[in-house]
Design a protein around this motif. Structure first.
Motif, short mmCIF file in Angstrom:
data_model
loop_
_atom_site.label_atom_id
_atom_site.label_comp_id
_atom_site.label_asym_id
_atom_site.label_seq_id
_atom_site.Cartn_x
_atom_site.Cartn_y
_atom_site.Cartn_z
N GLY A 26 0.81 -1.21 0.00
CA GLY A 26 0.00 0.00 0.00
C GLY A 26 0.84 1.26 0.00
N HIS A 27 1.91 1.26 0.77
CA HIS A 27 2.77 2.44 0.83
C HIS A 27 3.44 2.70 -0.52
N ASP A 28 3.94 1.64 -1.15
CA ASP A 28 4.55 1.81 -2.48
C ASP A 28 3.53 2.26 -3.51
N MET A 29 2.32 1.74 -3.40
CA MET A 29 1.26 2.13 -4.32
C MET A 29 0.99 3.63 -4.24
N VAL A 30 0.87 4.15 -3.03
CA VAL A 30 0.63 5.58 -2.86
C VAL A 30 1.78 6.40 -3.45
N LYS A 31 3.01 5.97 -3.21
CA LYS A 31 4.16 6.71 -3.73
C LYS A 31 4.19 6.72 -5.25
N VAL A 32 3.85 5.58 -5.86
CA VAL A 32 3.82 5.50 -7.33
C VAL A 32 2.69 6.37 -7.87
N TYR A 33 1.53 6.30 -7.24
CA TYR A 33 0.40 7.10 -7.71
C TYR A 33 0.70 8.59 -7.58
N GLU A 34 1.22 9.01 -6.44
CA GLU A 34 1.50 10.43 -6.24
C GLU A 34 2.59 10.92 -7.19
N ARG A 35 3.54 10.07 -7.49
CA ARG A 35 4.58 10.44 -8.47
C ARG A 35 3.95 10.74 -9.83
N ASN A 36 2.83 10.08 -10.11
CA ASN A 36 2.17 10.24 -11.39
C ASN A 36 0.95 11.17 -11.33
N GLY A 37 0.94 12.04 -10.32
CA GLY A 37 -0.07 13.09 -10.26
C GLY A 37 -1.45 12.62 -9.83
N GLU A 231 10.88 -18.10 -2.53
CA GLU A 231 11.04 -16.75 -3.07
C GLU A 231 9.81 -15.91 -2.73
N VAL A 232 10.05 -14.65 -2.37
CA VAL A 232 8.95 -13.75 -2.03
C VAL A 232 8.65 -12.87 -3.24
N PRO A 233 7.51 -13.07 -3.90
CA PRO A 233 7.19 -12.26 -5.08
C PRO A 233 6.94 -10.80 -4.72
N LEU A 234 7.21 -9.93 -5.67
CA LEU A 234 6.88 -8.52 -5.53
C LEU A 234 5.50 -8.27 -6.13
N HIS A 235 4.73 -7.42 -5.47
CA HIS A 235 3.53 -6.90 -6.12
C HIS A 235 4.00 -6.01 -7.27
N PRO A 236 3.29 -5.99 -8.41
CA PRO A 236 3.72 -5.14 -9.53
C PRO A 236 3.97 -3.68 -9.15
N LEU A 237 3.18 -3.14 -8.22
CA LEU A 237 3.40 -1.75 -7.81
C LEU A 237 4.69 -1.59 -7.02
N GLN A 238 5.12 -2.65 -6.32
CA GLN A 238 6.42 -2.61 -5.65
C GLN A 238 7.55 -2.64 -6.68
N LEU A 239 7.36 -3.44 -7.72
CA LEU A 239 8.37 -3.50 -8.78
C LEU A 239 8.50 -2.14 -9.47
#
Length: 253
Positions: A26-37, A231-239
């Motif tokens: 969730g934290h990475d998702m917010v950072k990616v979204y905010e980076r994209n306006g 192996e611990v997969p990454l969520h696509p938004l983390q990637l």
């Protein structure tokens, strides 16, 4: 390059899996979204979507939860937000099951404004007048073995997470084998004899794909992958966050 203009406004329905087991998603998702306006806030409810009750056959309890959530989520939509869900099972519940079991105009309003996390970003990227930041100066793996969750395929939106990952320049190898979880079914001890062979088959296909990184949207399926492969997969938004150079929580720049 951070996009300065506002390109969207979303209310995040975080899901129990992200809120209690994988908050970094969730934290990475917010950072990616905010980076994209994209302006982010929490939805008017962060309660369970009710999937555990539905998948256990307790329709009365599920419908009670669904009716309350629909009212709260409709309030978020009327404030001008789209609803974004980072877990495919919960997203399916909001898009499909609430319409079936609640069946009101508000349920349909919520469904029409609900998006998977990658779906929303790709919608921005393809729309006129909006686009994503495609300058990826962080870690971009050469190949990604991407597992497509069943509840994401059932939404009939296409492979938006794959398309999002491909924007980084990584080569994506699709793995579409079911993990054997199937909502709550695969978590029950009495179903292990049937579910475990499916999980092992998924692990075998991931090994054959031989990606530098394993990615998958569904935390439940990712748990099965970890149990079978270590192996611990990454969520696509983390990637995507790592590709932008956004550090993992607790990591020093």
């Amino acid at each position: 390059m951070r996009i300065a203009k506002r390109q969207g406004k979303v209310a995040i329905f975080p899901t129990c899996l992200v809120e209690y087991q994988a908050p970094g998603v969730g934290h990475d998702m917010v950072k990616v979204y905010e980076r994209n306006g994209v302006e982010c806030t929490l939805a008017d409810t962060t309660a369970c979507c009710g999937a555990p009750y539905l998948h256990s056959g307790d329709l009365k309890a599920f419908t009670r939860i669904a009716e309350k959530n629909v009212k709260d989520l409709a309030r978020s939509v009327r404030k001008g937000n789209d609803i974004v869900v980072p877990q495919p099972t919960c997203g399916y519940v909001l898009k499909k099951d609430y319409v079936v079991y609640v069946g009101t105009d508000e349920a349909r309003l919520v469904a029409e404004h609900t998006y998977d996390a990658a779906e929303y970003l790709m919608r921005l990227h393809k729309a006129d007048g909006t686009s994503l930041d495609t300058e990826f100066n962080g870690f971009v793996p050469e190949t990604v073995a991407y597992h497509t969750p069943c509840h994401l395929k059932a939404q009939n939106i296409g492979l938006k997470s794959r398309d999002l990952i491909k924007l980084t320049g990584a080569k994506v190898k699709l793995v579409q084998q079911c993990s054997g979880i199937d909502g709550m079914w695969g978590l029950r001890a009495e179903n292990a004899e049937l579910s475990m062979p499916m999980a092992r088959k998924l692990a075998d296909e991931l090994k054959r794909a031989a990606g530098d990184v394993v990615a998958g949207d569904c935390h439940l399926a990712n748990t099965a992958i970890t149990e079978q492969t270590g192996e611990v997969p990454l969520h696509p938004l983390q990637l995507i966050a790592r590709a932008y150079g956004i550090p993992e929580e607790g990591e020093q720049r």
